[in-house]
Scaffold this motif. Structure first.
Motif, PDB file in Angstrom:
ATOM      1  N   ASP A  87      51.996  95.790  35.506  1.00 42.03           N
ATOM      2  CA  ASP A  87      52.152  96.393  36.833  1.00 42.03           C
ATOM      3  C   ASP A  87      53.555  96.981  37.007  1.00 42.03           C
ATOM      4  O   ASP A  87      53.712  98.090  37.533  1.00 42.03           O
ATOM      5  CB  ASP A  87      51.879  95.359  37.938  1.00 42.03           C
ATOM      6  CG  ASP A  87      50.416  94.938  38.011  1.00 42.03           C
ATOM      7  OD1 ASP A  87      49.570  95.645  37.432  1.00 42.03           O
ATOM      8  OD2 ASP A  87      50.139  93.903  38.656  1.00 42.03           O
ATOM      9  N   ARG A  88      54.549  96.241  36.556  1.00 45.28           N
ATOM     10  CA  ARG A  88      55.929  96.731  36.652  1.00 45.28           C
ATOM     11  C   ARG A  88      56.117  98.000  35.815  1.00 45.28           C
ATOM     12  O   ARG A  88      56.778  98.947  36.234  1.00 45.28           O
ATOM     13  CB  ARG A  88      56.908  95.656  36.186  1.00 45.28           C
ATOM     14  CG  ARG A  88      57.055  94.529  37.191  1.00 45.28           C
ATOM     15  CD  ARG A  88      57.998  93.469  36.705  1.00 45.28           C
ATOM     16  NE  ARG A  88      59.369  93.986  36.646  1.00 45.28           N
ATOM     17  CZ  ARG A  88      60.376  93.344  36.077  1.00 45.28           C
ATOM     18  NH1 ARG A  88      60.178  92.168  35.514  1.00 45.28           N
ATOM     19  NH2 ARG A  88      61.580  93.866  36.072  1.00 45.28           N
ATOM     20  N   ARG A  91      54.551 100.892  37.656  1.00 46.56           N
ATOM     21  CA  ARG A  91      55.404 101.327  38.768  1.00 46.56           C
ATOM     22  C   ARG A  91      56.633 102.074  38.262  1.00 46.56           C
ATOM     23  O   ARG A  91      57.049 103.082  38.835  1.00 46.56           O
ATOM     24  CB  ARG A  91      55.825 100.117  39.610  1.00 46.56           C
ATOM     25  CG  ARG A  91      54.719  99.562  40.474  1.00 46.56           C
ATOM     26  CD  ARG A  91      55.240  98.609  41.541  1.00 46.56           C
ATOM     27  NE  ARG A  91      56.169  97.596  41.068  1.00 46.56           N
ATOM     28  CZ  ARG A  91      55.832  96.388  40.625  1.00 46.56           C
ATOM     29  NH1 ARG A  91      54.561  96.028  40.603  1.00 46.56           N
ATOM     30  NH2 ARG A  91      56.753  95.538  40.215  1.00 46.56           N
ATOM     31  N   LYS A  94      55.647 105.541  37.216  1.00 43.87           N
ATOM     32  CA  LYS A  94      55.434 106.373  38.406  1.00 43.87           C
ATOM     33  C   LYS A  94      56.776 106.803  38.988  1.00 43.87           C
ATOM     34  O   LYS A  94      56.963 107.970  39.356  1.00 43.87           O
ATOM     35  CB  LYS A  94      54.650 105.605  39.475  1.00 43.87           C
ATOM     36  CG  LYS A  94      53.180 105.656  39.344  1.00 43.87           C
ATOM     37  CD  LYS A  94      52.554 104.957  40.552  1.00 43.87           C
ATOM     38  CE  LYS A  94      51.082 105.106  40.574  1.00 43.87           C
ATOM     39  NZ  LYS A  94      50.478 104.436  41.733  1.00 43.87           N
ATOM     40  N   PHE A  95      57.698 105.854  39.067  1.00 46.28           N
ATOM     41  CA  PHE A  95      59.013 106.170  39.615  1.00 46.28           C
ATOM     42  C   PHE A  95      59.725 107.196  38.752  1.00 46.28           C
ATOM     43  O   PHE A  95      60.327 108.143  39.264  1.00 46.28           O
ATOM     44  CB  PHE A  95      59.857 104.898  39.752  1.00 46.28           C
ATOM     45  CG  PHE A  95      61.234 105.157  40.237  1.00 46.28           C
ATOM     46  CD1 PHE A  95      61.467 105.496  41.569  1.00 46.28           C
ATOM     47  CD2 PHE A  95      62.317 105.101  39.360  1.00 46.28           C
ATOM     48  CE1 PHE A  95      62.750 105.757  42.016  1.00 46.28           C
ATOM     49  CE2 PHE A  95      63.603 105.364  39.804  1.00 46.28           C
ATOM     50  CZ  PHE A  95      63.822 105.691  41.138  1.00 46.28           C
TER      51      PHE A  95
END
Length: 125
Positions: A87-88, A91, A94-95
């Motif tokens: 999940d990290r 993210r 995406k960032f």
């Protein structure tokens, strides 16, 4: 005096014969008692050995159960940590993608030659 001694000897011999007869009869009883006590001791020993085996088996089962619980716990923990890391990572990607778009938009608005400067900060990350 000699007659008195003979009477005592005969009396003694008579009692010793009675004792001998009773002793042989009593010896059978004593032998039976010994045999019973020996059987009892053997029986108690076998019971103790059986109880010890059961206790050891219970301890072994308990150890195996705890070990299985620990393995399950570790597997769940590992799975949870891996999911958190995935999940990290998602993210973070995406960032980074968002950051790249923002830098590209900023560089496009300023001038066209800044493309080189956009790629430099991104490669450092």
């Amino acid at each position: 005096m000699r007659g008195l001694c003979k009477e005592e000897d005969y009396a003694f011999l008579g009692t010793s014969e009675k004792m001998t007869r009773e002793g042989t009869e009593g010896a059978g009883d004593v032998e039976d008692d010994r045999r019973d006590k020996k059987d009892e001791r053997v029986h108690r020993r076998l019971q103790r050995e059986q109880q010890e085996k059961e206790k050891l088996r219970d301890i072994e089962e308990s150890k195996q159960k705890k070990e299985q619980q620990w393995r399950t716990h570790v597997a769940e923990l590992s799975s949870s940590q891996e999911k958190t890391l995935q999940d990290r990572l998602a993210r973070l990607r995406k960032f980074r993608e968002f950051e790249r778009k923002v830098l590209e938009e900023e560089s496009a608005t300023e001038d066209g030659g800044a493309c080189l400067t956009v790629n430099q900060p991104l490669t450092r990350m």
